[in-house]
Write a protein that holds these residues in place. Structure first.
Motif, mmCIF file in Angstrom:
data_model
loop_
_atom_site.group_PDB
_atom_site.id
_atom_site.type_symbol
_atom_site.label_atom_id
_atom_site.label_comp_id
_atom_site.label_asym_id
_atom_site.label_seq_id
_atom_site.Cartn_x
_atom_site.Cartn_y
_atom_site.Cartn_z
ATOM 1 N N THR A 147 3.998 -7.118 8.467
ATOM 2 C CA THR A 147 5.065 -7.383 7.508
ATOM 3 C C THR A 147 5.863 -6.116 7.194
ATOM 4 O O THR A 147 5.363 -4.994 7.320
ATOM 5 C CB THR A 147 4.514 -7.936 6.188
ATOM 6 N N LEU A 148 7.079 -6.343 6.731
ATOM 7 C CA LEU A 148 7.958 -5.248 6.316
ATOM 8 C C LEU A 148 7.315 -4.407 5.214
ATOM 9 O O LEU A 148 7.254 -3.181 5.297
ATOM 10 C CB LEU A 148 9.297 -5.839 5.835
ATOM 11 N N GLY A 149 6.824 -5.072 4.187
ATOM 12 C CA GLY A 149 6.252 -4.340 3.054
ATOM 13 C C GLY A 149 5.011 -3.566 3.442
ATOM 14 O O GLY A 149 4.809 -2.422 3.014
ATOM 15 N N GLY A 150 4.180 -4.199 4.266
ATOM 16 C CA GLY A 150 2.963 -3.520 4.708
ATOM 17 C C GLY A 150 3.278 -2.271 5.497
ATOM 18 O O GLY A 150 2.634 -1.228 5.335
ATOM 19 N N ILE B 250 15.276 -8.630 2.180
ATOM 20 C CA ILE B 250 14.156 -9.208 2.914
ATOM 21 C C ILE B 250 12.881 -9.027 2.105
ATOM 22 O O ILE B 250 12.554 -7.907 1.684
ATOM 23 C CB ILE B 250 14.000 -8.553 4.303
ATOM 24 N N GLY B 251 12.150 -10.103 1.896
ATOM 25 C CA GLY B 251 10.902 -10.045 1.160
ATOM 26 C C GLY B 251 9.878 -9.183 1.864
ATOM 27 O O GLY B 251 9.843 -9.123 3.102
ATOM 28 N N ALA B 252 9.026 -8.536 1.083
ATOM 29 C CA ALA B 252 8.049 -7.614 1.649
ATOM 30 C C ALA B 252 7.063 -8.324 2.564
ATOM 31 O O ALA B 252 6.491 -7.717 3.467
ATOM 32 C CB ALA B 252 7.303 -6.894 0.524
ATOM 33 N N GLY B 253 6.852 -9.628 2.341
ATOM 34 C CA GLY B 253 5.888 -10.368 3.141
ATOM 35 C C GLY B 253 6.475 -11.009 4.385
ATOM 36 O O GLY B 253 5.779 -11.758 5.078
ATOM 37 N N ALA C 135 -1.730 -7.077 3.471
ATOM 38 C CA ALA C 135 -0.521 -7.815 3.859
ATOM 39 C C ALA C 135 -0.782 -8.433 5.229
ATOM 40 O O ALA C 135 -1.619 -9.318 5.349
ATOM 41 C CB ALA C 135 0.682 -6.875 3.844
ATOM 42 N N GLY C 136 -0.123 -7.963 6.280
ATOM 43 C CA GLY C 136 -0.405 -8.495 7.611
ATOM 44 C C GLY C 136 -1.742 -8.019 8.154
ATOM 45 O O GLY C 136 -2.343 -8.667 9.013
ATOM 46 N N GLY C 137 -2.188 -6.884 7.651
ATOM 47 C CA GLY C 137 -3.511 -6.387 8.021
ATOM 48 C C GLY C 137 -3.590 -5.693 9.362
ATOM 49 O O GLY C 137 -4.679 -5.327 9.793
ATOM 50 N N HIS C 138 -2.438 -5.499 10.031
ATOM 51 C CA HIS C 138 -2.538 -4.978 11.382
ATOM 52 C C HIS C 138 -2.620 -3.463 11.469
ATOM 53 O O HIS C 138 -2.722 -2.905 12.561
ATOM 54 C CB HIS C 138 -1.424 -5.550 12.257
ATOM 55 N N THR C 139 -2.572 -2.796 10.341
ATOM 56 C CA THR C 139 -3.013 -1.402 10.279
ATOM 57 C C THR C 139 -4.298 -1.318 9.459
ATOM 58 O O THR C 139 -5.252 -0.635 9.842
ATOM 59 C CB THR C 139 -1.936 -0.510 9.639
ATOM 60 N N LEU C 140 -4.324 -2.059 8.358
ATOM 61 C CA LEU C 140 -5.469 -1.951 7.444
ATOM 62 C C LEU C 140 -6.779 -2.404 8.108
ATOM 63 O O LEU C 140 -7.803 -1.705 8.017
ATOM 64 C CB LEU C 140 -5.203 -2.775 6.180
ATOM 65 N N LEU C 141 -6.763 -3.563 8.778
ATOM 66 C CA LEU C 141 -8.036 -4.053 9.337
ATOM 67 C C LEU C 141 -8.553 -3.142 10.454
ATOM 68 O O LEU C 141 -9.755 -2.848 10.483
ATOM 69 C CB LEU C 141 -7.894 -5.508 9.799
ATOM 70 N N PRO C 142 -7.703 -2.660 11.376
ATOM 71 C CA PRO C 142 -8.219 -1.670 12.339
ATOM 72 C C PRO C 142 -8.770 -0.420 11.653
ATOM 73 O O PRO C 142 -9.771 0.150 12.109
ATOM 74 C CB PRO C 142 -6.992 -1.342 13.209
ATOM 75 N N THR C 143 -8.138 -0.005 10.561
ATOM 76 C CA THR C 143 -8.633 1.165 9.834
ATOM 77 C C THR C 143 -10.011 0.884 9.242
ATOM 78 O O THR C 143 -10.917 1.726 9.296
ATOM 79 C CB THR C 143 -7.650 1.525 8.701
#
Lengths: 269, 159
Positions: free
Chosen positions: A105-108, A69-72, A29-37
């Protein structure tokens, strides 16, 4: 980070179908937890499915008594929705920093279910409903444990329905470096009663029944003065002890009630 | 696996070969040789890598190059008009808004996004906005002063 295959999905259906066809995929999604991980090599997905192009995840809608609110939708976009549910907009505007809010993002956030994330407190505090590609899940049932949700393999959050509260506010004691909540408390006077949701203190967001009962009798900060949650099972790290977190829950809850009473959150959708 | 990624950078169509896991900041610096965008912490905290993606300030160390494919990217190299500095750059110059200069590209790109949404910010609002931009020289005072000066310069009807 380890190598992976990248896919950019054009629709919800395509994203879910791709997820089902890959060996060990992850949604991006926004990647701001996933990419650091990934950078720390704490995860090794075979495939990343980028959700950034799916317009159906970016819609918002105001219906009678609720905001969908959309997840994205990004944190900064929610922060600018101060006309609808100010407590929710204020919470979104306090996540991370400005650039993080331009991507996250909200969904992320809720699919990741970080124990110190802000959005879980809003979802549970407002009695929200999480909508996925296949069903609706009450927020009370969505957050299960540390980084664990009720989502099934491949299930994709598509939006969240937030009922408008009569009064609400969120107060957090942020980690001064990360801005994650050491303790955050969302207090809401809703059509279905009082809700007090705590993030940052435990493995997952939780409600405080004693505080909800006290606020039902008297929606004032003094009503919470003598309520202290048990410290058993609360998080213990270099930032705060369980004893300190238990103390902060009462302090943040009281401050949230003060703010809820002072704000204009009585606006009806 | 290597892929070819194309995007608009500072108004020009640019493309390059990288991996799917290549970060946008790496692509800008090492593939396109635009080294004005800096890598400070590489953990999305310090803000030295801030660029604009489709007009929004973002941290280029926390976006894949392939995520930016087909999109519009502006870096610090893209804001001056030939030899004429952008008003924000000029304001940093005139107000000594930098010491070692390492954080400056990110500070400027972040500050431009602030003024886009809030053309005349208070000092408090400037300081709040810079939450994700670190100056390890601790030169914040003149950075804040520079941004306030730029806001004055960029105001409608002003220089």
């Amino acid at each position: 980070m380890y190598a992976f295959r990248y896919h950019r999905a054009g629709s919800i259906d395509e994203a879910v179908r791709l997820h089902g066809s890959c060996e060990d995929p992850g949604y991006l999604a926004g990647g701001h937890t996933l990419l650091p991980t990934l950078k720390m090599r704490l995860a090794q997905p075979s495939d990343l499915i980028d959700l950034g192009d799916i317009d159906a995840l970016k819609h918002t809608a105001t219906t009678s008594g609720a905001l969908t609110i959309g997840a994205g939708v990004r944190h900064n976009d929610v922060a600018r929705m101060s006309h609808s549910i100010p407590a929710l907009a204020g919470l979104a505007g306090g996540i991370g920093d400005f650039q993080v809010r331009n991507r996250g993002t909200l969904g992320g956030s809720i699919a990741n279910a970080d124990p110190a994330a802000d959005y879980p407190a809003a979802c549970v505090g407002l009695g929200a409903t999480v909508v996925t590609d296949r069903r609706q899940i009450a927020a009370d049932d969505f957050f299960v444990d540390l980084f664990e949700t009720a989502l099934e393999e491949g299930e994709l959050v598509t939006s969240v329905i937030f009922p408008a509260p009569r009064r609400a506010a969120y107060m957090k004691f942020p980690n001064p470096a990360s801005r994650y909540a050491i303790v955050g408390v969302f207090v809401a006077w809703t059509d279905s009663g009082m809700r007090v949701a705590v993030t940052g203190a435990g493995a997952s967001v939780f409600r405080v029944a004693d505080m909800e009962a006290a606020l039902a009798r008297d929606f004032s900060p003094d009503a919470l003065a003598d309520i202290r949650i048990p410290e058993d099972g609360l998080n213990n790290d270099i930032h705060a002890t369980p004893d300190y977190r238990a103390h902060l829950v009462t302090v943040m809850a009281r401050r949230a009630v003060v703010r809820a009473n002072a704000s204009s959150d009585g606006v009806r959708l | 696996m290597t892929i070819t990624v194309s995007m608009t950078v500072n108004g020009e169509e640019r493309s390059g070969v990288c991996e799917e896991r290549t970060l946008l900041v790496t692509f800008l610096r090492e593939t396109l040789r635009l080294t004005g965008t800096h890598v400070g912490c590489d953990t999305s905290q310090c803000g030295a890598c801030v660029v604009h993606l489709d007009g929004d300030s973002v941290k280029a160390c926390t976006i894949l190059a392939v995520q930016a494919a087909g999109r519009d990217v502006t870096t610090i190299e893209g804001i001056a008009d030939g030899d004429t500095l952008h008003p924000m750059q000029q304001a940093f110059h005139e107000n000594h808004g930098l010491q070692c200069g390492f954080c400056t590209p990110g500070m400027i790109m972040s500050a431009l996004d602030l003024l886009k949404h809030n053309p005349s910010p208070t000092e408090r609002e400037i300081r709040d906005h810079l939450e994700g931009n670190f100056c390890r020289c601790t030169g914040y005072h003149n950075i804040v002063r520079s941004i306030a000066a730029a806001a004055d310069m960029m105001a409608p009807g002003e220089g």
